[in-house]
Design a protein around this motif. Structure first.
Motif, mmCIF file in Angstrom:
data_model
loop_
_atom_site.group_PDB
_atom_site.id
_atom_site.type_symbol
_atom_site.label_atom_id
_atom_site.label_comp_id
_atom_site.label_asym_id
_atom_site.label_seq_id
_atom_site.Cartn_x
_atom_site.Cartn_y
_atom_site.Cartn_z
ATOM 1 N N SER A 91 0.869 -1.168 0.000
ATOM 2 C CA SER A 91 0.000 0.000 0.000
ATOM 3 C C SER A 91 0.912 1.226 0.000
ATOM 4 O O SER A 91 2.062 1.149 0.421
ATOM 5 C CB SER A 91 -0.899 -0.002 1.236
ATOM 6 O OG SER A 91 -0.129 0.105 2.412
ATOM 7 N N PRO A 92 0.418 2.352 -0.461
ATOM 8 C CA PRO A 92 1.266 3.538 -0.553
ATOM 9 C C PRO A 92 1.884 3.964 0.773
ATOM 10 O O PRO A 92 2.986 4.481 0.793
ATOM 11 C CB PRO A 92 0.320 4.614 -1.085
ATOM 12 C CG PRO A 92 -0.716 3.842 -1.831
ATOM 13 C CD PRO A 92 -0.888 2.557 -1.061
ATOM 14 N N LEU A 109 -5.080 5.797 -6.420
ATOM 15 C CA LEU A 109 -4.434 5.684 -7.732
ATOM 16 C C LEU A 109 -3.164 4.853 -7.620
ATOM 17 O O LEU A 109 -2.916 3.974 -8.449
ATOM 18 C CB LEU A 109 -4.125 7.062 -8.306
ATOM 19 C CG LEU A 109 -3.397 7.089 -9.659
ATOM 20 C CD1 LEU A 109 -4.177 6.307 -10.712
ATOM 21 C CD2 LEU A 109 -3.165 8.517 -10.101
ATOM 22 N N ALA A 110 -2.356 5.092 -6.610
ATOM 23 C CA ALA A 110 -1.121 4.327 -6.418
ATOM 24 C C ALA A 110 -1.437 2.842 -6.232
ATOM 25 O O ALA A 110 -0.757 1.983 -6.801
ATOM 26 C CB ALA A 110 -0.335 4.868 -5.233
ATOM 27 N N ALA A 115 -1.647 -2.653 -8.617
ATOM 28 C CA ALA A 115 -2.468 -3.825 -8.937
ATOM 29 C C ALA A 115 -2.458 -4.190 -10.421
ATOM 30 O O ALA A 115 -2.939 -5.258 -10.802
ATOM 31 C CB ALA A 115 -3.904 -3.580 -8.476
ATOM 32 N N LEU A 116 -1.923 -3.325 -11.269
ATOM 33 C CA LEU A 116 -1.870 -3.613 -12.700
ATOM 34 C C LEU A 116 -0.977 -4.829 -12.973
ATOM 35 O O LEU A 116 -0.020 -5.077 -12.234
ATOM 36 C CB LEU A 116 -1.287 -2.425 -13.470
ATOM 37 C CG LEU A 116 -2.149 -1.190 -13.631
ATOM 38 C CD1 LEU A 116 -1.322 -0.038 -14.209
ATOM 39 C CD2 LEU A 116 -3.359 -1.475 -14.509
ATOM 40 N N PRO A 117 -1.259 -5.558 -14.065
ATOM 41 C CA PRO A 117 -0.326 -6.615 -14.467
ATOM 42 C C PRO A 117 1.065 -6.014 -14.700
ATOM 43 O O PRO A 117 1.198 -4.849 -15.079
ATOM 44 C CB PRO A 117 -0.923 -7.125 -15.779
ATOM 45 C CG PRO A 117 -2.383 -6.778 -15.692
ATOM 46 C CD PRO A 117 -2.435 -5.486 -14.921
#
Length: 169
Positions: A91-92, A109-110, A115-117
């Motif tokens: 987490s940020p 947003l972070a 979480a993006l591939p």
């Protein structure tokens, strides 16, 4: 006795560390989700850069060259057997003190970026967190510029869907 070339390499390494260490640590942290591993990856990056300084032809910028080494080092670490069995969600608020979001982006947003591939996260991190051009990203990742562009567009679309209804641009 130290040769003139060894002295030059050491001075070059010191300059590279001073200029790029924080940015590389942030990048490695976002890729590895672990501060200690990120520090190890950055240290390994500079060791590899020091050893490979003689072969650096200057086809790309120093930042691009170091970023490529760092990304490959992180990928190698991610491939290791034990790495896959450890919970590395991040987490940020867990980010290193030196880390900062571009333009003060929110924690949501972070988290969505993290979480993006991997292939999408890499291009987003290099473009928006490392402020690299499409060409520099292509060189750093060893892929075509068109691939970088399409990955960025797909990542942005995924982020829009994830963050839909929230107050983001």
């Amino acid at each position: 006795m130290e040769s003139g070339y060894d002295s030059f390499r050491e001075q070059t390494l010191i300059l590279m560390v001073n200029e790029h260490q924080t940015a590389l640590k942030n990048l490695c942290y976002m890729m590895l989700h672990d501060e200690a591993l990120a520090e190890d990856a950055v240290q390994e990056t500079f060791i590899k850069a020091y050893k490979g300084l003689a072969s650096f032809r200057g086809d790309c910028g120093e930042k691009t060259w170091l970023t490529r080494i760092a990304v490959n080092t992180c990928r190698d670490m991610q491939r290791s057997g034990w790495f896959r069995h450890v919970d590395r969600r991040v987490s940020p608020d867990m980010m290193p003190d030196e880390a900062s979001s571009p333009d003060g982006t929110s924690e949501e947003l972070a988290e969505a970026i993290v979480a993006l591939p991997v292939k999408y996260r890499e291009v987003v991190l290099l473009r928006y967190y490392q402020d690299m051009t499409i060409r520099e990203i292509a060189q750093a990742l060893g892929i075509a510029q068109s691939s970088v562009f399409s990955r960025l567009k797909r990542a942005e679309k995924k982020l829009r869907i994830t963050l839909e209804g929230r107050d983001f641009e």
